[in-house]
Design an enzyme around this catalytic site. Structure first.
Site, PDB file in Angstrom:
ATOM      1  N   ASN A 188     -49.005 -18.356   5.159  1.00  0.00           N
ATOM      2  CA  ASN A 188     -50.323 -18.821   5.568  1.00  0.00           C
ATOM      3  C   ASN A 188     -51.271 -18.412   4.440  1.00  0.00           C
ATOM      4  O   ASN A 188     -51.552 -17.225   4.263  1.00  0.00           O
ATOM      5  CB  ASN A 188     -50.752 -18.164   6.884  1.00  0.00           C
ATOM      6  CG  ASN A 188     -52.159 -18.561   7.300  1.00  0.00           C
ATOM      7  OD1 ASN A 188     -52.893 -19.193   6.546  1.00  0.00           O
ATOM      8  ND2 ASN A 188     -52.545 -18.186   8.499  1.00  0.00           N
ATOM      9  N   ARG A 196     -54.269 -18.371   4.110  1.00  0.00           N
ATOM     10  CA  ARG A 196     -55.513 -17.701   4.501  1.00  0.00           C
ATOM     11  C   ARG A 196     -55.286 -16.245   4.907  1.00  0.00           C
ATOM     12  O   ARG A 196     -56.236 -15.531   5.203  1.00  0.00           O
ATOM     13  CB  ARG A 196     -56.190 -18.480   5.624  1.00  0.00           C
ATOM     14  CG  ARG A 196     -56.700 -19.810   5.091  1.00  0.00           C
ATOM     15  CD  ARG A 196     -57.344 -20.726   6.076  1.00  0.00           C
ATOM     16  NE  ARG A 196     -58.115 -20.118   7.132  1.00  0.00           N
ATOM     17  CZ  ARG A 196     -58.318 -20.695   8.299  1.00  0.00           C
ATOM     18  NH1 ARG A 196     -57.792 -21.867   8.557  1.00  0.00           N
ATOM     19  NH2 ARG A 196     -59.022 -20.097   9.224  1.00  0.00           N
ATOM     20  N   CYS A 197     -54.033 -15.817   4.913  1.00  0.00           N
ATOM     21  CA  CYS A 197     -53.684 -14.446   5.301  1.00  0.00           C
ATOM     22  C   CYS A 197     -53.484 -13.583   4.060  1.00  0.00           C
ATOM     23  O   CYS A 197     -52.692 -13.934   3.181  1.00  0.00           O
ATOM     24  CB  CYS A 197     -52.401 -14.479   6.139  1.00  0.00           C
ATOM     25  SG  CYS A 197     -51.659 -12.871   6.411  1.00  0.00           S
ATOM     26  N   SER A 198     -54.187 -12.463   3.983  1.00  0.00           N
ATOM     27  CA  SER A 198     -54.089 -11.614   2.794  1.00  0.00           C
ATOM     28  C   SER A 198     -52.675 -11.048   2.613  1.00  0.00           C
ATOM     29  O   SER A 198     -52.166 -10.992   1.493  1.00  0.00           O
ATOM     30  CB  SER A 198     -55.119 -10.489   2.839  1.00  0.00           C
ATOM     31  OG  SER A 198     -54.867  -9.630   3.929  1.00  0.00           O
ATOM     32  N   ARG A 219     -50.537 -13.780   1.158  1.00  0.00           N
ATOM     33  CA  ARG A 219     -50.849 -13.996  -0.262  1.00  0.00           C
ATOM     34  C   ARG A 219     -50.278 -12.866  -1.118  1.00  0.00           C
ATOM     35  O   ARG A 219     -49.736 -13.104  -2.191  1.00  0.00           O
ATOM     36  CB  ARG A 219     -52.365 -14.118  -0.480  1.00  0.00           C
ATOM     37  CG  ARG A 219     -52.957 -15.400   0.066  1.00  0.00           C
ATOM     38  CD  ARG A 219     -54.381 -15.625  -0.424  1.00  0.00           C
ATOM     39  NE  ARG A 219     -55.264 -14.497  -0.214  1.00  0.00           N
ATOM     40  CZ  ARG A 219     -55.998 -14.287   0.881  1.00  0.00           C
ATOM     41  NH1 ARG A 219     -55.947 -15.150   1.875  1.00  0.00           N
ATOM     42  NH2 ARG A 219     -56.787 -13.226   0.974  1.00  0.00           N
TER      43      ARG A 219
END
Length: 117
Positions: free
Chosen positions: A10, A12-14, A17
């Site tokens: 995802n 948008r998930c730190s 990433r």
């Protein structure tokens, strides 16, 4: 030929990433599955659960609004029903999940995926 590496990601998930960057920093270009757009099937999810060695409720994001809205906690759902709920509501699936050669790891913390590489 080396086993391919797949990440259920995802962007948008730190943590997701960070895990992707960790893979890339180790010279691995994984197949990226943005599972919110392309949710796994019940059969795929069953395989992932088996590789992780966890039950469906252990792979669920319990702080997601949808978890509370569906009344999952203490709701008496069967294993099959929990898997179906994750397929229908991919936000419930904990992330990121990295898969390589029949093994899987949850990137929490990101370094935990190094065990399967």
């Amino acid at each position: 030929m080396a086993d391919k590496v797949t990440i259920y990601h995802n962007p948008r998930c730190s943590k997701s990433r960070q895990t992707l960057k960790l893979l890339q920093d180790n010279g691995i270009e994984p197949e990226i599955v943005e599972y919110l757009d392309t949710p796994p099937s019940a059969k795929q999810l069953e395989k992932v659960l088996k590789m992780l060695g966890v039950e469906p409720d252990e792979l669920m994001r319990k702080n997601e609004a949808v978890y509370k809205e569906l009344g999952i906690k203490g709701g008496g759902f069967s294993r099959k029903q929990l898997i179906e709920l994750m397929v229908e509501n991919p936000k419930l699936i904990e992330r990121p999940i990295v898969i390589k050669g029949g093994r899987a790891a949850l990137g929490r913390p990101p370094e935990s995926v190094l065990n399967i590489l």
